[in-house]
Scaffold this active site. Structure first.
Site, PDB file in Angstrom:
ATOM      1  N   SER A 312       0.795  -1.221   0.000  1.00 52.72           N
ATOM      2  CA  SER A 312       0.000   0.000   0.000  1.00 52.72           C
ATOM      3  C   SER A 312       0.829   1.274   0.000  1.00 52.72           C
ATOM      4  O   SER A 312       1.435   1.622  -0.994  1.00 52.72           O
ATOM      5  CB  SER A 312      -0.967  -0.007   1.168  1.00 52.72           C
ATOM      6  N   ASP A 323       9.038   5.409 -10.962  1.00 54.54           N
ATOM      7  CA  ASP A 323       8.535   6.010 -12.192  1.00 54.54           C
ATOM      8  C   ASP A 323       9.281   7.284 -12.562  1.00 54.54           C
ATOM      9  O   ASP A 323       9.519   7.557 -13.742  1.00 54.54           O
ATOM     10  CB  ASP A 323       7.039   6.317 -12.056  1.00 54.54           C
ATOM     11  N   LYS A 337      -1.071  -4.382  -3.062  1.00 55.66           N
ATOM     12  CA  LYS A 337      -2.353  -3.836  -2.629  1.00 55.66           C
ATOM     13  C   LYS A 337      -2.520  -2.450  -3.221  1.00 55.66           C
ATOM     14  O   LYS A 337      -1.960  -1.478  -2.742  1.00 55.66           O
ATOM     15  CB  LYS A 337      -2.441  -3.771  -1.111  1.00 55.66           C
TER      16      LYS A 337
END
Length: 470
Positions: A312, A323, A337
């Site tokens: 999470s 990224d 998750k």
């Protein structure tokens, strides 16, 4: 073995997920309401009346309704649930990092309580309780036949009171009996250490209300004596927590106004883009802790450590840094998750925790039931093995990955990567080396026996050599 059906906490206070907030309007304040299915409600009423009039023992109305609500939510997905007054209070207190109990995150498997993770610096942790342990007896009560909520309530208690647990552990021929003394658990969610000259180590164990500010404080401590050559951010076994804290931690390493994550759900307020701006990581009139950030923190070479216990909020941070190519992610595939839960208060100091959105990395990736795949895959030990872990894709009723459809319940394949350190020649390994290779990471902070950490440091040193050569 049965699948982990439900997640729970025993005085752990850690949130196995991403929570947008605990301060939401009550459901009664919603302007729009769904039309009620009259025929189905008639069926419900008939069942309710049948139980009230014919069940072998009297049952309170409140108990029946509560169980009906709980079942309705728990069958949606593994993270939606009904919170009674005690559970709701624990959730609220847990985000502040102080709570009572023995300090384990648990689930239910095959009718037994399974230890998902012992929390550092707690009675369970100090007693040597391990991930994967199965609790079959609590004091004199067998766990079989109890719900997870009932088992958790039996393990809770007043500080300084004792509790006996009987445990089955893989590889042990006999059950293990442990006596623990309950205490008020105070979790320090951020720890740091200068592991070598010029190389810092920062560990986040959960994302609480003050985690972002604590990260800035620890970074100032690490940079006190000058710039670092490299920094390791350790998110292994971090089960998550508050979304705004994940955004705040990301803001410590990314430029201002940089996208961290986006959420998308059916309701208009479930669609949002979170960036490294104060409005997205601060609450109320709190001071902007990022102003105290050492400027070198946003440029120091970084490696982020992750594993199957990273879930999470920790996946949000790892995905954002990956990224934006701010850090190299090293380790094993994360838990997967990719959903957001909203806490909606109900009358009587109860609440429901409802999955309201999926979240996505800055590039638009969904990690739901897939996880963050490391840039460089490094197992937990030198012999290429890692602890067997449950992941989101193993949980019953888990949401599909809406970008890729249903994902098999196994670790996602990682792209090939060059080894960080030279591999040992194939063949037999001397006994002492084999024992050391099979050893899992030490509980000591930044242990010299931590294989993944050592590989992260090797990578940072290699990056420093290349920088010097240029």
């Amino acid at each position: 073995m049965g699948k982990l059906r439900q997640a729970g906490l025993v005085g752990a206070g850690l949130l196995g997920g991403v929570l947008i907030s605990l301060q939401f309007s009550a459901i009664a304040d919603k302007e729009t309401r769904a039309s009620l299915p009259i025929e189905e409600l008639r069926t419900f009423a008939e069942v309710f009346n049948a139980i009230k009039s014919g069940y072998v023992e009297p049952v309170e109305d409140k108990k029946l309704i509560t169980h009906a609500i709980s079942g309705m939510l728990s069958n949606l997905d593994p993270h939606s649930s009904y919170l009674d007054a005690d559970a709701f209070k624990d959730l609220q207190v847990g985000t502040q990092g102080e709570f009572g109990g023995i300090g384990i995150e648990v689930g239910m498997e095959d009718g037994l309580v399974k230890v998902v993770s012992p929390i550092e610096d707690t009675p369970a942790y100090r007693a040597g309780i391990k991930t994967g342990d199965l609790i079959f007896k609590i004091d004199d009560t067998l766990v079989k036949g109890l719900t997870l909520t009932e088992a958790v309530k039996r393990m809770r208690g007043k500080p300084k009171s004792q509790i006996r647990l009987s445990i089955v552990r893989k590889g042990e021929a006999k059950p293990i009996n442990v006596t623990l003394t309950r205490e008020v658990i105070k979790v320090q969610s951020v720890k740091s250490k200068l592991v070598e000259d010029g190389y810092g180590y920062l560990r986040i164990t959960s994302f609480q209300e003050n985690t972002g500010a604590a990260v800035v404080k620890h970074l100032n401590d690490l940079f006190r004596n000058g710039p670092l050559k490299g920094l390791v951010l350790d998110l292994r076994n971090d089960p998550g927590g508050l979304l705004n804290s994940a955004v705040g931690v990301s803001a410590a390493f990314l430029p201002p106004e940089t996208l961290v994550t986006s959420t998308d759900g059916r309701a208009p307020d479930a669609k949002h883009r979170y960036s490294t701006s104060p409005s997205d990581y601060l609450r109320g009139s709190r001071d902007d802790y990022i102003r105290n950030l050492p400027p070198e923190a946003r440029s120091v070479p970084m490696v982020v450590l992750v594993n199957g216990g990273s879930a999470s909020a920790s996946e949000i941070v790892a995905g954002a840094l990956q990224d934006h190519k701010r850090a190299v992610v090293l380790g094993t595939t994360t838990f997967g998750k990719g959903s957001v839960q909203t806490v909606l208060p109900l009358p009587g100091n109860t609440a429901i925790k409802l999955t309201t959105a999926r979240y996505y990395t800055p590039s638009g990736r969904s990690i739901q039931a897939k996880g963050i795949v490391p840039d460089i895959v490094v197992e937990e030990s030198a012999n290429g093995t890692s602890a067997e872990r449950l992941r989101e894709a193993n949980l019953e009723h888990h949401l599909d990955n809406d970008k890729e459809g249903s994902t098999p319940a196994k670790e996602a394949p990682a792209k090939p990567a060059k080894p960080v350190a030279p591999a040992k020649p194939k063949g037999s390994v001397p006994k002492d080396d084999a024992d050391e290779a099979a050893e899992m990471p030490s509980r000591e902070l930044a242990s010299k026996k931590d294989y993944q950490l050592n590989q992260a440091l090797n990578l940072l040193k290699g990056m420093q050599i290349m920088k010097t050569a240029r």
